[in-house]
Scaffold this active site. Structure first.
Site, short mmCIF file in Angstrom:
data_model
loop_
_atom_site.label_atom_id
_atom_site.label_comp_id
_atom_site.label_asym_id
_atom_site.label_seq_id
_atom_site.Cartn_x
_atom_site.Cartn_y
_atom_site.Cartn_z
N CYS A 179 -4.83 -29.93 -9.98
CA CYS A 179 -3.66 -30.46 -9.27
C CYS A 179 -4.10 -31.11 -7.97
CB CYS A 179 -2.66 -29.34 -9.00
SG CYS A 179 -3.39 -27.94 -8.13
N CYS B 110 10.93 -35.38 -1.51
CA CYS B 110 10.37 -36.53 -2.24
C CYS B 110 9.69 -37.46 -1.24
CB CYS B 110 11.48 -37.33 -2.92
SG CYS B 110 12.34 -36.43 -4.22
N GLU C 146 -7.39 -14.11 -14.24
CA GLU C 146 -6.42 -14.50 -13.22
C GLU C 146 -6.41 -13.45 -12.12
OE1 GLU C 146 -3.90 -16.85 -12.36
OE2 GLU C 146 -3.40 -15.36 -10.84
N GLN D 250 5.36 -23.10 -14.72
CA GLN D 250 5.29 -24.53 -14.39
C GLN D 250 6.68 -25.09 -14.14
OE1 GLN D 250 2.58 -26.29 -14.01
NE2 GLN D 250 1.00 -25.02 -14.91
N CYS E 124 14.65 -35.98 3.95
CA CYS E 124 14.31 -34.75 3.24
C CYS E 124 12.80 -34.70 2.99
CB CYS E 124 15.07 -34.70 1.92
SG CYS E 124 14.61 -33.33 0.87
N TYR F 166 -8.44 -18.95 -14.28
CA TYR F 166 -7.23 -19.21 -13.49
C TYR F 166 -6.04 -19.34 -14.44
CZ TYR F 166 -10.93 -20.83 -10.28
OH TYR F 166 -12.06 -20.97 -9.54
N CYS G 81 20.67 -32.54 -5.76
CA CYS G 81 19.28 -32.96 -5.61
C CYS G 81 18.88 -33.72 -6.86
CB CYS G 81 18.37 -31.76 -5.40
SG CYS G 81 16.63 -32.22 -5.44
N ASP H 15 -8.29 -24.12 -14.53
CA ASP H 15 -7.09 -24.73 -13.94
C ASP H 15 -6.88 -24.11 -12.57
OD1 ASP H 15 -4.65 -25.89 -13.41
OD2 ASP H 15 -3.54 -24.86 -15.00
N1 SAH Z 1 -3.06 -22.22 -15.91
C1 SAH Z 1 -1.93 -21.52 -15.34
C2 SAH Z 1 -1.90 -21.40 -13.82
C3 SAH Z 1 -2.66 -22.38 -13.00
S1 SAH Z 1 -2.30 -22.26 -11.27
C4 SAH Z 1 -0.66 -22.15 -15.86
O1 SAH Z 1 -0.66 -23.26 -16.31
O2 SAH Z 1 0.38 -21.51 -15.79
C5 SAH Z 1 -3.77 -21.52 -10.63
C6 SAH Z 1 -3.83 -20.03 -10.82
O3 SAH Z 1 -5.06 -19.54 -10.27
C7 SAH Z 1 -2.75 -19.23 -10.11
O4 SAH Z 1 -2.09 -18.43 -11.07
C8 SAH Z 1 -3.51 -18.36 -9.08
O5 SAH Z 1 -2.93 -17.10 -8.90
C9 SAH Z 1 -4.87 -18.25 -9.72
N2 SAH Z 1 -6.03 -17.98 -8.83
C10 SAH Z 1 -6.21 -18.36 -7.55
N3 SAH Z 1 -7.45 -18.03 -7.14
C11 SAH Z 1 -8.08 -17.43 -8.19
C12 SAH Z 1 -9.39 -16.88 -8.40
N4 SAH Z 1 -10.30 -16.90 -7.43
N5 SAH Z 1 -9.67 -16.37 -9.60
C13 SAH Z 1 -8.76 -16.37 -10.60
N6 SAH Z 1 -7.50 -16.87 -10.46
C14 SAH Z 1 -7.17 -17.39 -9.27
#
Ligand code: SAH
Length: 456
Positions: A411, A83, A335, A285, A80, A314, A162, A384
């Site tokens: 991440c 994982c 965002e 998340q 799979c 973000y 799973c 983020d």
């Molecule tokens: N902090 C949030 C999401 C983080 S994931 C949480 O914890 O739920 C990263 C996010 O960045 C996503 O929602 C994606 O849509 C957004 N993103 C991607 N490129 C971007 C950009 N250039 N400017 C602003 N947001 C962006």
């Protein structure tokens, strides 16, 4: 260096582990990457692909197992694609992730003198995911199969159990399969692009127990919908049933259109004390318990109080923003996805949060514009970003705004290291680094980093 040829069999010792969890060993200085092999294993390997200075091998036999090797709970773990590390003891998985981040920060980021806090692992690194997307297909014998794709392919491993998903999925899959069989509903055939049911999407509110089931179909209408509703409603917790129309011939799982069959169209769940409404299309998340741990750390790093203005870039559906708004004077979120911002506003409202505002747009465009035109300022900036990290224009603007602190949530430690290097070269200092494991058995790791502005 000895010349290594395809199909040769060698015996090697694995002495390192790569970014995708693969084992790395050497044959007289020639590097070989071997999936499913672990650090400390002595193995027999068949060379399957060669490049000039490195190649790939297939694990044929373990001669002497690594002391950290364990028997995976899932018998499908090796085939799979879900994982990558189930055969590695969990405490070693954590060490691997922490080392990966530390090495990248030191080697790529050139960062020195920072405090690496011990990685925070999960109490139970199984059954933790709250969202699953099971592909649906047909076996050679004509049976409906559901499960996961085999690594890097589109053949479906038939499995209803799973080990990283919520256990209730097993029941949900059986119910949907039984409904399909009884009503002669066709599975989607991606080669011929016909048939109906493509994926079964489920979401489970970890705290509330609320469940959503959404069938992704290659059609505008769902036959025998009443029977599906009747069967699914009998499963405790199911509050939302819908289908999603995806008639495209591509790999994207969801289409844009959702048709609601039963319930409000969303489930609710909590991260900490903040309540979220989650619809089939919204981002949320996948591991809310560890998200709470991670965002708790963000809050601690940010040290906000009622005098502090925060920019959360973000921001997605506002998860971090709302967490921070409870303590800060005001939080601005940015965002790129309009639907996520719509969700963020709803989430602020249902939590009675009034000191937060959200903007749709690219962080690297919105922030510089607001800074130049409106002279906005920030005591703390939180970012983020997705895996590709931050745009340099954004980093430059952050530097110019001179916040007291920056909290970087990442991440992808590779792009994190690159961006931290930029910030370190431009007036900020990496103080503390905290890895949090949100993806037990997998190779990904989340990291929160605290930077402070250097005194000048
Ligand atoms: N902090 C949030 C999401 C983080 S994931 C949480 O914890 O739920 C990263 C996010 O960045 C996503 O929602 C994606 O849509 C957004 N993103 C991607 N490129 C971007 C950009 N250039 N400017 C602003 N947001 C962006």
């Amino acid at each position: 260096m000895k010349s290594i040829k395809k199909n040769e069999i060698h015996i090697i010792k694995i002495d390192d582990i790569g970014t995708e969890g693969e084992g790395i060993g050497k044959i007289d200085g020639y590097t070989l990457f071997v999936k499913d092999a672990l650090i400390g294993d002595e193995i027999e390997v068949k060379v399957i692909k060669t490049k000039k200075s490195y190649g790939y091998g297939r694990l044929m036999r373990i001669i002497k197992p690594s002391p950290y090797r364990v028997t995976p709970r899932c018998e499908k773990a090796r085939i799979c694609g879900g994982c990558q590390l189930q055969h590695l003891e969990y405490s070693e998985q954590l060490k691997y992730k922490e080392n990966k981040v530390r090495n990248l920060l030191e080697r790529v980021g050139k960062i020195k003198d920072f405090e690496m806090l011990p990685i925070i692992g999960m109490e139970e690194p199984y059954y933790y995911r709250n969202k699953a997307q099971f592909p649906v297909g047909m076996s050679k014998e004509g049976q409906i199969v559901t499960g996961f794709y085999a690594g890097r392919t589109h053949s479906i491993i038939d499995t209803t159990h799973c080990y990283i998903q919520a256990p209730v999925n097993e029941i949900l899959l059986k119910v949907v399969k039984a409904w399909m069989q009884w009503n002669h509903i066709k599975t989607y055939d991606e080669v011929k692009h016909d048939g109906l049911v493509r994926h079964i999407l489920t979401r489970v509110g970890k705290r509330t127990g609320e469940i959503m089931v959404c069938l992704v179909i290659n059609g505008e209408e769902l036959p025998a919908a009443d029977d599906l509703i009747r069967r699914l409603k009998a499963v405790e917790g199911v509050v939302s049933i819908s289908y999603n129309v995806n008639r495209e011939k591509n790999n994207v799982i969801l289409g844009n259109k959702i048709v609601n069959l039963y319930g409000p169209g969303y489930i609710t769940d909590y991260i900490g004390e903040v309540k979220f409404q989650i619809s089939a299309l919204s981002f949320y998340q996948v591991n809310p318990e560890q998200t709470e741990v991670l965002y708790g750390k963000v809050l601690e790093f940010a040290e906000v109080d009622k005098d502090k203005v925060v920019w959360d870039l973000y921001c997605g559906i506002g998860t971090i923003s709302l967490f921070l708004a409870k303590k800060a004077k005001f939080v601005y979120g940015v965002e790129i996805v309009p639907q996520a911002i719509a969700d963020a506003k709803v989430n602020a409202e249902i939590n009675g949060i009034e000191n937060a505002a959200f903007f749709v747009g690219k962080a690297e465009e919105v922030l510089p514009e607001m800074y130049q035109k409106e002279k906005v300022y920030a005591d703390v900036i939180v970012v983020d970003p997705p895996r590709k990290g931050c745009d340099e224009e954004l980093l430059a603007c952050m530097v110019e705004m001179r916040p007291e602190k920056i909290v970087y949530v990442s991440c992808n430690p590779g792009t994190l290291a690159r961006d931290l290097r930029y910030l370190e070269e431009n007036g900020f200092k990496v103080e503390q680094v905290q890895c949090v494991d949100m993806f037990g058995q997998g190779v990904h790791v989340e990291t929160a980093v605290l930077l402070s502005r250097k005194a000048q």
